[in-house]
Design an enzyme around this catalytic site. Structure first.
Site, PDB file in Angstrom:
ATOM      1  N   ASN A 146       0.850  -1.189   0.000  1.00 16.75           N
ATOM      2  CA  ASN A 146       0.000   0.000   0.000  1.00 16.75           C
ATOM      3  C   ASN A 146       0.888   1.243   0.000  1.00 16.75           C
ATOM      4  O   ASN A 146       1.480   1.594   1.010  1.00 16.75           O
ATOM      5  CB  ASN A 146      -0.912  -0.021   1.230  1.00 16.75           C
ATOM      6  CG  ASN A 146      -1.971   1.079   1.176  1.00 16.75           C
ATOM      7  OD1 ASN A 146      -1.954   1.921   0.263  1.00 16.75           O
ATOM      8  ND2 ASN A 146      -2.887   1.058   2.127  1.00 16.75           N
ATOM      9  N   GLY A 171      -5.864  -2.325   0.706  1.00  8.94           N
ATOM     10  CA  GLY A 171      -5.385  -1.066   0.131  1.00  8.94           C
ATOM     11  C   GLY A 171      -4.151  -1.106  -0.753  1.00  8.94           C
ATOM     12  O   GLY A 171      -3.580  -0.062  -1.073  1.00  8.94           O
ATOM     13  N   ASP A 173      -1.711  -0.995  -3.936  1.00 13.64           N
ATOM     14  CA  ASP A 173      -1.867  -0.149  -5.126  1.00 13.64           C
ATOM     15  C   ASP A 173      -0.572  -0.053  -5.938  1.00 13.64           C
ATOM     16  O   ASP A 173       0.459  -0.624  -5.565  1.00 13.64           O
ATOM     17  CB  ASP A 173      -2.362   1.243  -4.712  1.00 13.64           C
ATOM     18  CG  ASP A 173      -1.489   1.857  -3.614  1.00 13.64           C
ATOM     19  OD1 ASP A 173      -0.266   1.627  -3.646  1.00 13.64           O
ATOM     20  OD2 ASP A 173      -2.038   2.543  -2.729  1.00 13.64           O
ATOM     21  N   ASP A 327      -7.859 -14.848 -18.970  1.00 13.98           N
ATOM     22  CA  ASP A 327      -8.616 -15.534 -17.930  1.00 13.98           C
ATOM     23  C   ASP A 327      -9.646 -16.493 -18.540  1.00 13.98           C
ATOM     24  O   ASP A 327     -10.298 -16.160 -19.523  1.00 13.98           O
ATOM     25  CB  ASP A 327      -9.332 -14.468 -17.079  1.00 13.98           C
ATOM     26  CG  ASP A 327      -9.958 -15.052 -15.830  1.00 13.98           C
ATOM     27  OD1 ASP A 327      -9.222 -15.682 -15.048  1.00 13.98           O
ATOM     28  OD2 ASP A 327     -11.177 -14.879 -15.622  1.00 13.98           O
ATOM     29  N   GLU A 356      -4.931 -18.966 -19.739  1.00 18.02           N
ATOM     30  CA  GLU A 356      -5.129 -19.716 -18.487  1.00 18.02           C
ATOM     31  C   GLU A 356      -5.932 -20.962 -18.814  1.00 18.02           C
ATOM     32  O   GLU A 356      -7.151 -20.924 -18.952  1.00 18.02           O
ATOM     33  CB  GLU A 356      -5.889 -18.880 -17.452  1.00 18.02           C
ATOM     34  CG  GLU A 356      -5.916 -19.596 -16.102  1.00 18.02           C
ATOM     35  CD  GLU A 356      -7.228 -19.523 -15.337  1.00 18.02           C
ATOM     36  OE1 GLU A 356      -7.287 -19.982 -14.202  1.00 18.02           O
ATOM     37  OE2 GLU A 356      -8.230 -19.023 -15.904  1.00 18.02           O
ATOM     38  N   ASP A 423      -4.926 -18.744  -7.142  1.00 17.05           N
ATOM     39  CA  ASP A 423      -5.997 -19.747  -7.165  1.00 17.05           C
ATOM     40  C   ASP A 423      -5.639 -21.027  -6.416  1.00 17.05           C
ATOM     41  O   ASP A 423      -6.451 -21.951  -6.372  1.00 17.05           O
ATOM     42  CB  ASP A 423      -6.329 -20.140  -8.615  1.00 17.05           C
ATOM     43  CG  ASP A 423      -7.108 -19.066  -9.356  1.00 17.05           C
ATOM     44  OD1 ASP A 423      -7.749 -18.219  -8.690  1.00 17.05           O
ATOM     45  OD2 ASP A 423      -7.089 -19.078 -10.601  1.00 17.05           O
ATOM     46  N   ASP A 467      -7.591 -20.197  -2.027  1.00 15.32           N
ATOM     47  CA  ASP A 467      -8.267 -18.900  -2.151  1.00 15.32           C
ATOM     48  C   ASP A 467      -9.404 -18.830  -1.123  1.00 15.32           C
ATOM     49  O   ASP A 467     -10.207 -19.743  -1.086  1.00 15.32           O
ATOM     50  CB  ASP A 467      -8.762 -18.807  -3.601  1.00 15.32           C
ATOM     51  CG  ASP A 467      -9.921 -17.854  -3.807  1.00 15.32           C
ATOM     52  OD1 ASP A 467     -10.064 -16.907  -3.015  1.00 15.32           O
ATOM     53  OD2 ASP A 467     -10.683 -18.047  -4.787  1.00 15.32           O
ATOM     54  N   ARG A 471      -4.002 -15.273  -0.412  1.00 14.98           N
ATOM     55  CA  ARG A 471      -3.938 -13.869  -0.845  1.00 14.98           C
ATOM     56  C   ARG A 471      -3.641 -12.922   0.308  1.00 14.98           C
ATOM     57  O   ARG A 471      -4.129 -11.789   0.347  1.00 14.98           O
ATOM     58  CB  ARG A 471      -5.265 -13.497  -1.534  1.00 14.98           C
ATOM     59  CG  ARG A 471      -5.568 -14.390  -2.732  1.00 14.98           C
ATOM     60  CD  ARG A 471      -6.948 -14.161  -3.321  1.00 14.98           C
ATOM     61  NE  ARG A 471      -7.171 -15.052  -4.472  1.00 14.98           N
ATOM     62  CZ  ARG A 471      -8.257 -15.047  -5.231  1.00 14.98           C
ATOM     63  NH1 ARG A 471      -9.235 -14.193  -4.976  1.00 14.98           N
ATOM     64  NH2 ARG A 471      -8.371 -15.885  -6.235  1.00 14.98           N
TER      65      ARG A 471
HETATM   66  C1  ARE Z   1     -14.815 -17.259  -5.227  1.00 19.14           C
HETATM   67  C2  ARE Z   1     -14.308 -18.115  -4.115  1.00 19.14           C
HETATM   68  C3  ARE Z   1     -14.427 -19.586  -4.439  1.00 19.14           C
HETATM   69  C4  ARE Z   1     -15.860 -19.895  -4.688  1.00 19.14           C
HETATM   70  C5  ARE Z   1     -16.389 -18.979  -5.794  1.00 19.14           C
HETATM   71  C6  ARE Z   1     -17.871 -19.202  -5.921  1.00 19.14           C
HETATM   72  O1  ARE Z   1     -12.947 -17.775  -3.884  1.00 19.14           O
HETATM   73  O2  ARE Z   1     -13.928 -20.386  -3.381  1.00 19.14           O
HETATM   74  O3  ARE Z   1     -15.985 -21.237  -5.133  1.00 19.14           O
HETATM   75  O4  ARE Z   1     -16.122 -17.599  -5.483  1.00 19.14           O
HETATM   76  O5  ARE Z   1     -18.490 -18.228  -6.661  1.00 19.14           O
HETATM   77  C7  ARE Z   1     -12.331 -15.158  -9.391  1.00 19.14           C
HETATM   78  C8  ARE Z   1     -11.788 -14.960  -8.004  1.00 19.14           C
HETATM   79  C9  ARE Z   1     -12.199 -16.100  -7.087  1.00 19.14           C
HETATM   80  C10 ARE Z   1     -13.704 -16.312  -7.130  1.00 19.14           C
HETATM   81  C11 ARE Z   1     -14.139 -16.510  -8.573  1.00 19.14           C
HETATM   82  C12 ARE Z   1     -15.652 -16.627  -8.704  1.00 19.14           C
HETATM   83  O6  ARE Z   1     -10.380 -14.858  -8.068  1.00 19.14           O
HETATM   84  O7  ARE Z   1     -11.798 -15.790  -5.768  1.00 19.14           O
HETATM   85  O8  ARE Z   1     -14.014 -17.474  -6.390  1.00 19.14           O
HETATM   86  O9  ARE Z   1     -13.716 -15.371  -9.348  1.00 19.14           O
HETATM   87  O10 ARE Z   1     -16.255 -15.490  -8.258  1.00 19.14           O
HETATM   88  C13 ARE Z   1     -11.322 -23.169 -13.101  1.00 19.14           C
HETATM   89  C14 ARE Z   1     -11.280 -22.312 -14.341  1.00 19.14           C
HETATM   90  C15 ARE Z   1     -10.228 -21.242 -14.226  1.00 19.14           C
HETATM   91  C16 ARE Z   1     -10.446 -20.403 -12.969  1.00 19.14           C
HETATM   92  C17 ARE Z   1     -10.422 -21.345 -11.784  1.00 19.14           C
HETATM   93  C18 ARE Z   1     -10.708 -20.603 -10.496  1.00 19.14           C
HETATM   94  O11 ARE Z   1     -11.046 -23.142 -15.482  1.00 19.14           O
HETATM   95  O12 ARE Z   1     -10.312 -20.404 -15.352  1.00 19.14           O
HETATM   96  O13 ARE Z   1     -11.443 -22.352 -11.942  1.00 19.14           O
HETATM   97  N1  ARE Z   1      -9.441 -19.334 -12.794  1.00 19.14           N
HETATM   98  C19 ARE Z   1      -9.681 -17.915 -13.166  1.00 19.14           C
HETATM   99  C20 ARE Z   1      -8.905 -16.948 -12.259  1.00 19.14           C
HETATM  100  C21 ARE Z   1      -9.605 -16.854 -10.927  1.00 19.14           C
HETATM  101  C22 ARE Z   1     -10.938 -16.145 -11.139  1.00 19.14           C
HETATM  102  C23 ARE Z   1     -11.660 -16.661 -12.311  1.00 19.14           C
HETATM  103  C24 ARE Z   1     -11.093 -17.530 -13.202  1.00 19.14           C
HETATM  104  C25 ARE Z   1     -12.957 -16.050 -12.634  1.00 19.14           C
HETATM  105  O14 ARE Z   1      -7.575 -17.290 -12.179  1.00 19.14           O
HETATM  106  O15 ARE Z   1      -8.890 -16.171  -9.947  1.00 19.14           O
HETATM  107  O16 ARE Z   1     -11.740 -16.316  -9.949  1.00 19.14           O
HETATM  108  O17 ARE Z   1     -12.673 -14.816 -13.268  1.00 19.14           O
HETATM  109  C26 ARE Z   1      -9.457 -27.932 -12.040  1.00 19.14           C
HETATM  110  C27 ARE Z   1     -10.398 -27.594 -13.184  1.00 19.14           C
HETATM  111  C28 ARE Z   1     -10.105 -26.215 -13.704  1.00 19.14           C
HETATM  112  C29 ARE Z   1     -10.306 -25.261 -12.567  1.00 19.14           C
HETATM  113  C30 ARE Z   1      -9.268 -25.602 -11.494  1.00 19.14           C
HETATM  114  C31 ARE Z   1      -9.342 -24.682 -10.300  1.00 19.14           C
HETATM  115  O18 ARE Z   1      -8.200 -28.224 -12.498  1.00 19.14           O
HETATM  116  O19 ARE Z   1     -10.261 -28.531 -14.200  1.00 19.14           O
HETATM  117  O20 ARE Z   1     -10.968 -25.897 -14.782  1.00 19.14           O
HETATM  118  O21 ARE Z   1     -10.127 -23.920 -13.015  1.00 19.14           O
HETATM  119  O22 ARE Z   1      -9.457 -26.934 -11.057  1.00 19.14           O
HETATM  120  O23 ARE Z   1     -10.542 -24.764  -9.650  1.00 19.14           O
HETATM  121 CA    CA Z   2      -3.829   2.352  -1.227  1.00 19.28          CA
END
Ligand code: ARE
Ligand code: CA
Length: 585
Positions: A146, A171, A173, A327, A356, A423, A467, A471
């Site tokens: 921050n 916070g 940045d 993503d 990803e 993640d 997660d 973080r």
């Molecule tokens: C949050 C909570 C979770 C909760 C979810 C429910 O943290 O615990 O289950 O909400 O709604 C972003 C945030 C997360 C957030 C999520 C949803 O960073 O904190 O979760 O949004 O709101 C798959 C996808 C892959 C994805 C992972 C997470 O294929 O693309 O799941 N990763 C990206 C980013 C994340 C991001 C998102 C996608 C959404 O890197 O940070 O999450 O924008 C196996 C499967 C994979 C799977 C992997 C992980 O290998 O085969 O397909 O990836 O496990 O679960």
């Molecule tokens: Ca700040």
């Protein structure tokens, strides 16, 4: 001979252009079934006296997994065309395998062979050169530092005072990142990957509100420009996260659909299954993983596509960024990514495009879409072997052989190798906080084929579960940092830069995976040197022998000790949870 195990198919990981002159041809056979495999090949139009002119070249056994052997040969056809087949030999028989099947003798008719029609330069998979030398560092901006409390969102908590939850803020940045560029440069970092920075609702910013704006909690466009400039001055590239699979719930276009339903001009920007739009119990529109906060964008809609491509160009043209991490890349249509690539590369030809994808990604890595994918199969296998001990050295070798052989070599050279991210649970936590195990993982990561990425804070021994546990706020108090681990990683980074074979150009080969001892030995060779790496994750010391050591001299690069090979081989005592890195030249 087990014919059913023999497999080849052109124009993928089995036959591809390595560069503008070179083709790689691979063949899969049952493990230990063949003694020799030879490529029979020729130019389809090279005839003399009514006879097709063929040549032969031996293939070498590149790797083996549990079930298969993988053979490889490099070939530079003078006219860039190739017809080919395989001559397979074992003690029982000798047969020939071509596109049309098996033969006792090589057929003379060229039509019956496999075909690599023409090596067109433009189709060669080519990731930006700089990526091979890059050491990445992933920053989750809300938690790195921050630097300005004035932009803190409401309810911001004291830095690191509590554990992260789904919705708390600390916070972090851009000014915070700028203040610590010395820190990153000192470790040897040459690329930063930022998770999303555009205006969004949540603390992770994966639910975009405005793709053309920086989230005010991180700073403004001027500050971001300054940050990029400062990074570039230090030779650090910058990669941003493109969240194009879905927008956020508060994206104005989605809000318009919520408000105006069927008559919204944006109704086709999403995949709404029926009106009125509802979010409970499950959204009646496509979204990321059923969450109503992330409505899936209709990237097939030309308006949406144009909008996202404008976003793509804007951040490259105005801010000179160096990479896009995509993503949920595998849920977006391929056509979109093809156009995305064209756009990106016309603006700045060496922008890195990283998808990803956690699974087999060959369809995206043919040269027309991505430059690399996040190598989660490596992450998972490495952690299973060295952190949790749920797989053996041999299983690790088998799993990674399978992964390596399912891609072209030029794709493997730029794989994005990570041990963890925002993640996944942190490395040290998965190692049960045993830093000896974590160190072995770093040795593996930094010497493996591909380019390494360190998740912020892992280098100083931060901990945290899945997660949001992974973080936590970066620890800046030196007395709470594991400085020994940090200098360990710094040393590995140094070797990546100074030892050519250790870096991503080195040709990788598994040598040994101890069945009883659970140790792993592999080599990397480049030009006139070979690096041998051995890892012993067991609680017992072992003796590792390396036969047929390359060259005349050998040196342990970690300790700087000189080693004298005896009768061309080296024997070394390796302690429990220890490793060695030996260079022979
Ligand atoms: C949050 C909570 C979770 C909760 C979810 C429910 O943290 O615990 O289950 O909400 O709604 C972003 C945030 C997360 C957030 C999520 C949803 O960073 O904190 O979760 O949004 O709101 C798959 C996808 C892959 C994805 C992972 C997470 O294929 O693309 O799941 N990763 C990206 C980013 C994340 C991001 C998102 C996608 C959404 O890197 O940070 O999450 O924008 C196996 C499967 C994979 C799977 C992997 C992980 O290998 O085969 O397909 O990836 O496990 O679960
Ligand atoms: Ca700040």
């Amino acid at each position: 001979m087990i014919k059913e195990s023999i497999y080849h198919r052109p124009k993928n990981n089995f036959a591809y252009a390595y560069d503008e002159k070179t083709l790689h041809i691979r063949l899969q056979t049952k493990r230990n079934d063949m003694e020799q495999v030879t490529l029979i090949h020729g130019d389809p139009y090279d005839w003399s006296e009514n006879k097709w002119q063929v040549h032969k070249k031996d293939m070498y056994l590149q790797a083996s997994d549990e079930l298969f052997d993988y053979w490889l040969v490099e070939i530079s056809p003078p006219y860039r065309r190739l017809r080919y087949g395989f001559e397979l030999t074992n003690e029982e028989e000798k047969i020939v395998y071509t596109e049309t099947g098996f033969y006792n003798v090589a057929p003379s008719d060229v039509k019956l062979y496999f075909c690599f029609p023409f090596l067109n330069s433009i189709d060669v998979f080519q990731a930006p050169e700089w990526v091979k030398n890059t050491v990445w560092y992933q920053i989750f901006p809300e938690r790195f530092a921050n630097g300005n409390t004035e932009n803190d969102p409401e309810g911001t908590l004291e830095w690191g005072s509590v554990d992260p939850s789904y919705d708390n803020h600390f916070g972090g940045d851009f000014e915070g990142v700028m203040e610590h560029l010395d820190y990153l440069e000192d470790i040897g970092i040459t690329g930063i990957y930022f998770t999303p920075i555009f205006k969004a609702y949540s603390n992770h910013k994966y639910d975009t509100i405005d793709y053309m704006e920086i989230d005010p909690q991180f700073g403004d466009k001027e500050t971001f420009k300054e940050l990029i400039k400062k990074c570039h001055e230090r030779g650090i590239r910058v990669m941003l996260d493109a969240v194009f699979n879905h927008s956020g719930y508060y994206f104005p276009q989605f809000q318009d659909v919520l408000k105006n339903g069927k008559s919204s001009q944006y109704k086709d920007w999403f995949h709404i299954r029926e009106f009125p739009v509802q979010t409970e119990p499950r959204p009646n529109f496509d979204s990321f993983a059923f969450t109503p906060h992330m409505p899936k964008l209709n990237t097939e809609n030309p308006e949406v596509k144009q909008y996202l491509l404008d976003v793509t160009s804007y951040w490259i043209e105005e801010f000179d960024i160096d990479g896009w991490r995509l993503d949920v890349a595998n849920e977006v249509d391929h056509q979109f990514w093809r156009d995305f690539r064209k756009k990106v590369k016309t603006i700045k030809s060496d922008v890195y495009i990283l998808g990803e994808i956690w699974h087999d990604s060959m369809p995206w890595l043919q040269g027309d879409q991505f430059d690399a994918v996040m190598n989660y199969p490596f992450t998972l296998a490495a952690l299973d072997y060295l952190a949790t001990g749920t797989i053996t050295a041999n299983e690790f070798k088998n799993q990674m052989t399978k992964v390596l052989c399912s891609y072209p070599e030029n794709v493997n050279e730029v794989a994005f190798n990570l041990l963890g991210s925002h993640d996944t649970a942190r490395v040290l936590t998965l190692c049960n906080e045993d830093s000896r195990k974590a160190k072995l993982l770093y040795v593996l990561q930094f010497s493996f084929k591909g380019t390494p990425c360190v998740y912020y804070g892992d280098e100083i021994g931060m901990t945290g579960g899945d997660d949001p546990g992974c973080r936590k706020c970066m620890i800046w108090d030196k007395s709470k940092q594991d400085l020994q681990l940090k200098s360990f990683i710094k040393k590995l980074i140094h070797f990546r830069k100074t030892e050519a074979a250790f870096g991503s150009r080195g040709k990788f080969r598994f040598m040994e995976s101890g069945i009883e001892t659970n140790h792993l030995v592999y080599s990397k060779s480049y030009e006139n040197e070979v690096v041998y790496v051995a890892i012993n994750p067991s609680e017992k010391p072992i003796t590792v022998s390396i036969p047929d050591v390359y060259g005349t001299y050998a040196k342990n690069v970690w300790t700087n000790e000189t080693i004298t090979p005896i009768k061309n081989s080296i024997k070394i005592e390796l302690g429990a949870n220890d490793f060695f890195i030996i260079k022979a030249y």
